[in-house]
Design an enzyme around this catalytic site. Structure first.
Site, mmCIF file in Angstrom:
data_model
loop_
_atom_site.group_PDB
_atom_site.id
_atom_site.type_symbol
_atom_site.label_atom_id
_atom_site.label_comp_id
_atom_site.label_asym_id
_atom_site.label_seq_id
_atom_site.Cartn_x
_atom_site.Cartn_y
_atom_site.Cartn_z
ATOM 1 N N GLY A 1 8.506 -8.098 14.550
ATOM 2 C CA GLY A 1 7.559 -9.204 14.513
ATOM 3 C C GLY A 1 6.705 -9.352 13.276
ATOM 4 N N LYS B 1 7.225 -10.944 10.406
ATOM 5 C CA LYS B 1 7.169 -12.332 9.933
ATOM 6 C C LYS B 1 6.632 -13.259 11.026
ATOM 7 C CE LYS B 1 10.820 -11.748 6.500
ATOM 8 N NZ LYS B 1 11.126 -10.334 6.833
ATOM 9 N N ASP C 1 15.048 -12.115 19.726
ATOM 10 C CA ASP C 1 15.982 -11.257 19.005
ATOM 11 C C ASP C 1 17.138 -10.966 19.953
ATOM 12 O OD1 ASP C 1 15.706 -9.376 16.307
ATOM 13 O OD2 ASP C 1 17.027 -8.502 17.815
ATOM 14 N N ASP D 1 15.840 -14.466 9.844
ATOM 15 C CA ASP D 1 15.710 -13.225 9.076
ATOM 16 C C ASP D 1 16.933 -12.393 9.428
ATOM 17 O OD1 ASP D 1 14.823 -11.127 7.576
ATOM 18 O OD2 ASP D 1 13.099 -10.639 8.826
ATOM 19 N N CYS E 1 17.056 -9.139 3.467
ATOM 20 C CA CYS E 1 16.535 -8.101 2.573
ATOM 21 C C CYS E 1 17.726 -7.455 1.861
ATOM 22 C CB CYS E 1 15.698 -7.074 3.321
ATOM 23 S SG CYS E 1 16.494 -6.307 4.738
#
Length: 429
Positions: A242, A244, A262, A308, A361
């Site tokens: 969590g 972001k 998720d 993400d 990432c």
């Protein structure tokens, strides 16, 4: 434990990691359980030695001409700590649980060996099989980017604007040496101690009361580039713990709605406590349930969907140095498949005129630019948002320096953050 004994223990842990093919954290935990005489400072120092060795495993092995745990540890003492051959020889006395004395060849290599002529993966300390991917992403500076990814990372914090100003948080953490981050207007950076350790926040009132959250500056910037506005309907499709989600909610000043979900329910578990500590009131957690579509009511309703995406995590190697040696080509293929699937799933929830922001990432084009191109080829009702438009909407003009095509790429070398890729897509009205 004396310094030499710590080095011997680190060699032992490296051997365990190598022979049992296990994460460094697991090997360090088991060593601690088997050596209860070691105090907390010893365990922390041991962890730093092990992770430093993993950061520079390839270059250390090249310097020493061998890939044994001992060779990698000795090479890392020179590579990461700039110790001379004489300094290392004093630590390897063979006395008091220290490693056996240096051989003549080891001493000579420590004194004279260089990385001249070494290939990019050795000079940059990344897996050889990723050399083409690094060359595609970085060209001639691939080794330099790799070295930056092998460095230690500072502790970055995000000021929670729902509870504090940056000035108030800075004052509260001044004793830790906190300074403003250069790019994020809500970021603070706490330097590492001389022994490479991060400051502990567990007992810090500013953290306990929710004035700050641990979040790398690159992750903060990714959330800011979403340009979430008060009153919007926002879906964080891969919310995980969590980080972001909290940043989006703060940017919206608790107005509007953020839906956090998720595919793995367990990853959402920490978010409940984090929301309470942060004083966040506009987040709904949508925990996945078997045979139930918990997002059905959000179809074509969201102003913003954040993806993400699951990825190889190449951009986070500063914080997870053992991960780069455990990753295999098959993992990249699996992540690419998952990224395509989650992007297609996300499209369902974007309303006409709404936007989809894709974040990883990772620094690999295969997980970034290539995935956006493939998505646009499949989804004709979406178009790319120019990266400069994302920068302007977030009012972060300094990020123009990191625009590459229709996306932004951050890296430890260029932005002094973890590695991130951010791209925006818009559903045609």
């Amino acid at each position: 434990m004396n310094p030499g004994a710590r080095i011997a223990a680190a060699i032992e842990v490296l051997d365990d990691i190598e022979t049992r093919h296990r994460p460094a954290a697991d090997a360090l935990k088991d060593w601690g359980l088997a050596h209860r005489f070691a105090g907390s400072k010893d365990r922390a120092a041991l962890a730093t030695l092990v992770f430093d060795a993993l950061r520079c495993r390839a270059s250390a092995a090249w310097i020493m001409g061998a890939e044994t745990p001992r060779a990698i540890m000795l090479g890392s003492l020179r590579q990461m700590r700039n110790l001379s051959a004489d300094d290392i020889a004093m630590l390897c006395s063979g006395e008091g649980h220290a490693p056996p004395p240096l051989s003549e060849e080891e001493r000579t290599r420590l004194a004279t060996a260089t990385l001249d002529g070494a290939p990019d993966p050795v000079r940059g300390d990344y897996p050889e099989w990723l050399a083409p991917a690094f060359a595609a992403a970085f060209g001639a500076r691939a080794a330099e980017e790799g070295r930056a990814l092998a460095a230690r990372a500072p502790l970055d914090l995000r000021v929670n604007r729902l509870k504090a100003t940056r000035e108030k948080a800075l004052a509260a953490l001044a004793h830790l040496g906190a300074t403003p981050t250069p790019l994020s207007p809500s970021g603070l950076r706490v330097p590492l101690s001389d022994d490479g350790r991060s400051a502990s926040l567990a007992g810090e009132p500013a953290y306990v009361k929710g004035l700050v959250e641990i979040q790398d500056e690159g992750s903060q910037l990714a959330a800011l580039l979403c340009a979430a506005k008060p009153g919007e309907q926002v879906l964080d499709l891969c919310a995980g713990g969590g980080g972001k989600t909290l940043a989006l909610a703060a940017a919206m000043d608790n107005h509007g709605q953020v839906y956090a979900t998720d595919r793995e329910a367990r990853r959402l578990a920490p978010l409940h406590a984090r929301l309470e500590r942060a004083g966040t009131r506009n987040v709904q957690i949508r925990t996945p349930r078997r045979n139930q579509d918990v997002l059905a009511d959000l179809e074509a309703r969201c102003d913003l969907v954040l993806v993400d995406a699951p990825c190889t995590g190449t951009g986070t190697w500063r914080r997870n140095p053992d991960a780069k040696w455990r990753i295999r080509p098959g993992a990249l293929e699996q992540r690419i498949k998952e990224q395509d699937e989650v992007l297609d799933s996300a499209a369902r929830f974007v309303k006409p005129g709404g936007r989809l922001v894709y974040v990883t990432c990772s620094l690999l084009r295969a997980e970034n630019e290539d995935r956006i191109a493939a998505f646009l080829a499949r989804q004709s009702d979406f178009e790319a948002i120019a990266a400069q438009e994302l920068v302007a909407a977030a009012d972060l003009p300094a990020l123009s320096a990191f625009v590459q095509g229709d996306g932004l790429r951050l890296s430890p070398l260029t932005s002094e953050t973890d590695g991130f890729f951010v791209a925006g897509l818009r559903r045609r009205a």
